[in-house]
Design a protein around this motif. Structure first.
Motif, PDB file in Angstrom:
ATOM      1  N   VAL A   1      20.314  41.396  56.431  1.00  0.00           N
ATOM      2  CA  VAL A   1      21.660  41.943  56.296  1.00  0.00           C
ATOM      3  C   VAL A   1      21.768  43.199  57.158  1.00  0.00           C
ATOM      4  CG1 VAL A   1      21.257  43.482  54.306  1.00  0.00           C
ATOM      5  CG2 VAL A   1      23.503  42.374  54.588  1.00  0.00           C
ATOM      6  N   TYR A   2      22.978  43.559  57.476  1.00  0.00           N
ATOM      7  CA  TYR A   2      23.293  44.742  58.273  1.00  0.00           C
ATOM      8  C   TYR A   2      22.420  45.915  57.822  1.00  0.00           C
ATOM      9  CZ  TYR A   2      26.430  48.318  60.307  1.00  0.00           C
ATOM     10  OH  TYR A   2      26.976  49.369  61.006  1.00  0.00           O
ATOM     11  N   TYR A   3      21.640  46.470  58.740  1.00  0.00           N
ATOM     12  CA  TYR A   3      20.560  47.385  58.378  1.00  0.00           C
ATOM     13  C   TYR A   3      21.002  48.684  57.705  1.00  0.00           C
ATOM     14  CZ  TYR A   3      21.737  48.573  63.255  1.00  0.00           C
ATOM     15  OH  TYR A   3      22.404  48.856  64.418  1.00  0.00           O
ATOM     16  N   PRO A   4      22.225  49.219  57.937  1.00  0.00           N
ATOM     17  CA  PRO A   4      22.612  50.403  57.153  1.00  0.00           C
ATOM     18  C   PRO A   4      22.705  50.163  55.649  1.00  0.00           C
ATOM     19  CG  PRO A   4      23.904  50.311  59.152  1.00  0.00           C
ATOM     20  CD  PRO A   4      23.169  49.002  59.059  1.00  0.00           C
ATOM     21  N   PHE A   5      22.826  48.904  55.217  1.00  0.00           N
ATOM     22  CA  PHE A   5      22.805  48.641  53.774  1.00  0.00           C
ATOM     23  C   PHE A   5      21.525  49.198  53.156  1.00  0.00           C
ATOM     24  CE2 PHE A   5      25.900  44.989  52.680  1.00  0.00           C
ATOM     25  CZ  PHE A   5      26.852  45.475  53.571  1.00  0.00           C
ATOM     26  N   LYS A   6      20.419  48.949  53.810  1.00  0.00           N
ATOM     27  CA  LYS A   6      19.127  49.416  53.303  1.00  0.00           C
ATOM     28  C   LYS A   6      19.003  50.934  53.451  1.00  0.00           C
ATOM     29  CE  LYS A   6      14.149  48.372  53.827  1.00  0.00           C
ATOM     30  NZ  LYS A   6      13.559  49.580  54.437  1.00  0.00           N
ATOM     31  N   SER A   7      19.424  51.454  54.590  1.00  0.00           N
ATOM     32  CA  SER A   7      19.212  52.880  54.847  1.00  0.00           C
ATOM     33  C   SER A   7      20.062  53.774  53.949  1.00  0.00           C
ATOM     34  CB  SER A   7      19.474  53.199  56.323  1.00  0.00           C
ATOM     35  OG  SER A   7      20.808  52.922  56.688  1.00  0.00           O
ATOM     36  N   VAL A   8      21.311  53.365  53.634  1.00  0.00           N
ATOM     37  CA  VAL A   8      22.125  54.235  52.772  1.00  0.00           C
ATOM     38  C   VAL A   8      21.585  54.281  51.349  1.00  0.00           C
ATOM     39  CG1 VAL A   8      24.234  53.914  54.135  1.00  0.00           C
ATOM     40  CG2 VAL A   8      23.830  52.444  52.142  1.00  0.00           C
ATOM     41  N   ILE A   9      20.832  53.262  50.962  1.00  0.00           N
ATOM     42  CA  ILE A   9      20.183  53.266  49.650  1.00  0.00           C
ATOM     43  C   ILE A   9      18.969  54.195  49.676  1.00  0.00           C
ATOM     44  CG2 ILE A   9      19.004  51.855  47.918  1.00  0.00           C
ATOM     45  CD1 ILE A   9      20.641  49.442  49.054  1.00  0.00           C
ATOM     46  N   GLU A  10      18.084  53.952  50.626  1.00  0.00           N
ATOM     47  CA  GLU A  10      16.846  54.732  50.693  1.00  0.00           C
ATOM     48  C   GLU A  10      17.108  56.199  51.027  1.00  0.00           C
ATOM     49  OE1 GLU A  10      13.644  51.311  52.013  1.00  0.00           O
ATOM     50  OE2 GLU A  10      14.674  52.438  53.588  1.00  0.00           O
ATOM     51  N   ASP A  11      18.036  56.454  51.930  1.00  0.00           N
ATOM     52  CA  ASP A  11      18.298  57.835  52.344  1.00  0.00           C
ATOM     53  C   ASP A  11      18.914  58.667  51.226  1.00  0.00           C
ATOM     54  OD1 ASP A  11      17.314  57.197  54.810  1.00  0.00           O
ATOM     55  OD2 ASP A  11      19.261  57.084  55.814  1.00  0.00           O
ATOM     56  N   ASN A  12      19.458  58.001  50.222  1.00  0.00           N
ATOM     57  CA  ASN A  12      20.022  58.709  49.076  1.00  0.00           C
ATOM     58  C   ASN A  12      19.113  58.663  47.847  1.00  0.00           C
ATOM     59  OD1 ASN A  12      22.833  59.781  49.707  1.00  0.00           O
ATOM     60  ND2 ASN A  12      22.920  57.719  50.580  1.00  0.00           N
ATOM     61  N   GLY A  13      17.844  58.312  48.053  1.00  0.00           N
ATOM     62  CA  GLY A  13      16.865  58.382  46.984  1.00  0.00           C
ATOM     63  C   GLY A  13      16.992  57.297  45.943  1.00  0.00           C
ATOM     64  N   ARG A  14      17.618  56.185  46.311  1.00  0.00           N
ATOM     65  CA  ARG A  14      17.696  55.041  45.417  1.00  0.00           C
ATOM     66  C   ARG A  14      16.691  53.983  45.860  1.00  0.00           C
ATOM     67  NH1 ARG A  14      21.272  59.250  44.848  1.00  0.00           N
ATOM     68  NH2 ARG A  14      22.932  58.768  43.343  1.00  0.00           N
ATOM     69  N   ARG A  15      16.564  52.956  45.054  1.00  0.00           N
ATOM     70  CA  ARG A  15      15.537  51.944  45.286  1.00  0.00           C
ATOM     71  C   ARG A  15      16.174  50.638  45.746  1.00  0.00           C
ATOM     72  NH1 ARG A  15      13.078  48.631  41.360  1.00  0.00           N
ATOM     73  NH2 ARG A  15      14.186  49.824  39.755  1.00  0.00           N
ATOM     74  N   VAL A  16      15.692  50.115  46.856  1.00  0.00           N
ATOM     75  CA  VAL A  16      16.195  48.848  47.393  1.00  0.00           C
ATOM     76  C   VAL A  16      15.560  47.680  46.657  1.00  0.00           C
ATOM     77  CG1 VAL A  16      16.290  47.334  49.410  1.00  0.00           C
ATOM     78  CG2 VAL A  16      16.624  49.798  49.681  1.00  0.00           C
ATOM     79  N   VAL A  17      16.394  46.775  46.168  1.00  0.00           N
ATOM     80  CA  VAL A  17      15.927  45.499  45.630  1.00  0.00           C
ATOM     81  C   VAL A  17      16.503  44.415  46.532  1.00  0.00           C
ATOM     82  CG1 VAL A  17      16.008  43.892  43.693  1.00  0.00           C
ATOM     83  CG2 VAL A  17      15.763  46.359  43.278  1.00  0.00           C
ATOM     84  N   ASN A  18      15.634  43.590  47.075  1.00  0.00           N
ATOM     85  CA  ASN A  18      16.074  42.552  48.005  1.00  0.00           C
ATOM     86  C   ASN A  18      16.004  41.180  47.351  1.00  0.00           C
ATOM     87  OD1 ASN A  18      16.751  41.124  50.372  1.00  0.00           O
ATOM     88  ND2 ASN A  18      14.590  40.936  50.949  1.00  0.00           N
ATOM     89  N   SER A  19      17.144  40.490  47.356  1.00  0.00           N
ATOM     90  CA  SER A  19      17.160  39.078  46.974  1.00  0.00           C
ATOM     91  C   SER A  19      17.423  38.289  48.254  1.00  0.00           C
ATOM     92  CB  SER A  19      18.257  38.799  45.942  1.00  0.00           C
ATOM     93  OG  SER A  19      18.329  37.413  45.649  1.00  0.00           O
ATOM     94  N   PRO A  20      16.385  37.820  48.931  1.00  0.00           N
ATOM     95  CA  PRO A  20      16.561  37.242  50.265  1.00  0.00           C
ATOM     96  C   PRO A  20      17.481  36.029  50.258  1.00  0.00           C
ATOM     97  CG  PRO A  20      14.239  37.623  49.773  1.00  0.00           C
ATOM     98  CD  PRO A  20      14.971  37.792  48.482  1.00  0.00           C
ATOM     99  N   LEU A  21      18.278  35.925  51.305  1.00  0.00           N
ATOM    100  CA  LEU A  21      19.033  34.699  51.516  1.00  0.00           C
ATOM    101  C   LEU A  21      18.069  33.566  51.829  1.00  0.00           C
ATOM    102  CD1 LEU A  21      21.926  36.044  53.789  1.00  0.00           C
ATOM    103  CD2 LEU A  21      21.997  35.612  51.318  1.00  0.00           C
ATOM    104  N   ARG A  22      18.436  32.367  51.424  1.00  0.00           N
ATOM    105  CA  ARG A  22      17.631  31.183  51.734  1.00  0.00           C
ATOM    106  C   ARG A  22      18.097  30.578  53.052  1.00  0.00           C
ATOM    107  NH1 ARG A  22      17.772  27.969  46.006  1.00  0.00           N
ATOM    108  NH2 ARG A  22      19.993  28.043  46.537  1.00  0.00           N
ATOM    109  N   PHE A  23      17.142  30.199  53.888  1.00  0.00           N
ATOM    110  CA  PHE A  23      17.453  29.606  55.186  1.00  0.00           C
ATOM    111  C   PHE A  23      16.745  28.265  55.296  1.00  0.00           C
ATOM    112  CE2 PHE A  23      16.643  29.523  59.945  1.00  0.00           C
ATOM    113  CZ  PHE A  23      17.943  29.169  60.272  1.00  0.00           C
ATOM    114  N   ASP A  24      17.515  27.197  55.505  1.00  0.00           N
ATOM    115  CA  ASP A  24      16.943  25.860  55.592  1.00  0.00           C
ATOM    116  C   ASP A  24      16.728  25.403  57.028  1.00  0.00           C
ATOM    117  OD1 ASP A  24      19.487  25.323  56.525  1.00  0.00           O
ATOM    118  OD2 ASP A  24      20.052  23.984  54.875  1.00  0.00           O
ATOM    119  N   GLY A  25      16.807  26.347  57.958  1.00  0.00           N
ATOM    120  CA  GLY A  25      16.673  26.018  59.370  1.00  0.00           C
ATOM    121  C   GLY A  25      18.004  25.835  60.055  1.00  0.00           C
TER     122      GLY A  25
END
Length: 406
Positions: free
Chosen positions: A135-159
């Motif tokens: 996902v768009y990488y600022p999603f992760k950075s705005v969480i971490e940069d504000n001292g919160r914890r990232v939980v990732n539920s990966p999208l599934r890719f069938d090829g």
């Protein structure tokens, strides 16, 4: 800087009023797409197709409108006015099943800024926020940069296609006491336009578990034939009370530098908390030219937008054929929306490190590496097709030649 002026009272032989083919030199304007190349990449010879802005001029009608505003010469503190709200209401009323509500609206400098404000407003340090990579990488950075914890539920890719893993999504929410979900629709970078059923399933999981949803819908105007955009705000009253919708004209009309976005929050308490957090950051009035030009494009940009979508659809068709016929081992993940393509290089036999070297040193392209979107996408590259066809042809010819020389 040379730029082709277009007389918008005339059409070409095909009946088009707007020129998307002319290559406009953007160097020397401070744009990061070109002027930051030496600083970021250490070289100047790359074809730049990475950052998500377009190489197209705004409609001449809007440029002329903006010039008239500039000629007034005063740019003091400015709030959205009646024209601004009427223009936004008109655009969304013409294009979507959901309305734009002026009383719900908060203007911010951008959707990413709003994501960060939502993280601070609706979670506490150490709280969990869920995203779905890649996902768009600022999603992760705005969480971490504000001292919160990232939980990732990966999208599934069938090829071929990405989907949400709802079992994993709900388990991660419950197991981590998640408080906020950052949703991307249309999805950047994989190009999915989530269906109503998919959104409803995610919305119900969040409702049951007390999770607030921030739906980033900045690419909502870029939907390809055969697909329909559904805003999170269309899902029903029971989901409005825990949702935030981020939109902007910045992608649609190439206005990112004007730093103006609209954040729609139906629930009064959530809206108050969000506005308080934004005020705490020192932000109050919006960008005066940004407010003005947003109203102008929504009023006067309809035909330009329709021709733009036809041009992007043709660019996509070109890429689709080129990849299938001339790039062995490369696969296009078929986009349903956005002007950002997700290219899978896993069939080339390269390692992730070899792919990075190949793109930059062999094909001489500046793309967005899949690595920055999540661990699972190291063999992907994000490719911006919002450029003249000749630039697109040159870029893919470079990839073809570099593959042949391996």
């Amino acid at each position: 800087m040379e730029a082709c002026r277009h007389d918008y009272d005339k059409t070409d032989a095909a009946g088009h009023r707007y020129d998307f083919d002319t290559v406009i030199d953007r160097r020397g304007t401070g744009c990061i797409k070109y002027d930051a190349m030496q600083r970021r990449m250490g070289r100047e010879d790359l074809l730049s197709l990475w950052v998500a802005d377009m190489d197209f001029r705004m409609p001449q009608e809007v440029i002329d409108d903006l010039k008239a505003r500039v000629d007034h010469g005063i740019f003091g503190y400015t709030d959205p006015d009646e024209r601004y709200f009427a223009a936004c209401e008109g655009w969304f009323g013409r294009h979507y099943a959901h309305a734009f509500h002026r009383e719900w609206n908060t203007v911010t400098p951008g959707v990413v800024y709003a994501l960060a404000q939502a993280v601070r407003a609706f979670t506490e340090p150490g709280d969990a926020v869920i995203i779905q990579q890649p996902v768009y990488y600022p999603f992760k950075s705005v969480i971490e940069d504000n001292g919160r914890r990232v939980v990732n539920s990966p999208l599934r890719f069938d090829g071929e296609r990405y989907t949400m893993d709802f079992d994993d999504f709900e388990a991660k929410i419950r197991g981590n006491n998640v408080r906020l979900y950052l949703l991307c629709n249309p999805h950047n970078p994989v190009g999915r336009v989530w269906t109503r059923d998919e959104l409803l399933q995610a919305a119900e999981i969040c409702r049951k578990n007390g999770v607030i949803v921030f739906s980033d819908e900045i690419h909502c105007d870029f939907i390809y034939p055969g697909h329909t955009f559904t805003s999170f705000s269309e899902l029903g009253e029971e989901y409005l009370s825990n949702s935030i919708i981020g939109t902007s004209a910045s992608k649609t009309f190439n206005l990112a530098g004007f730093q103006t976005a609209n954040i729609q929050i139906a629930d009064r308490q959530l809206r108050r908390r969000f506005r308080k957090e934004s005020a705490a950051s020192g932000y109050s009035q919006g960008n005066a030219p940004g407010l003005y030009v947003t109203a102008s494009v929504y009023e006067k940009g309809e035909e330009w937008y329709r021709e733009l979508m036809a041009y992007l659809t043709a660019n996509l068709a070109f890429v689709r054929s080129f990849v299938q016929e001339r790039l062995p081992g490369v696969k296009l993940v078929e986009p349903e929306g956005t002007y950002l393509l997700w290219l899978d290089f896993s069939g080339t036999g390269m390692t992730p490190d070899e792919l990075e070297t190949f793109i930059v040193d062999k094909a001489r392209l500046w793309l967005d590496s899949g690595r920055i979107f999540g661990e699972s996408s190291a063999m992907f590259q994000r490719f911006n097709i919002a450029c003249p066809r000749s630039v697109l042809e040159e870029a893919f010819t470079r990839i073809e030649k570099a593959l042949q020389e391996r």
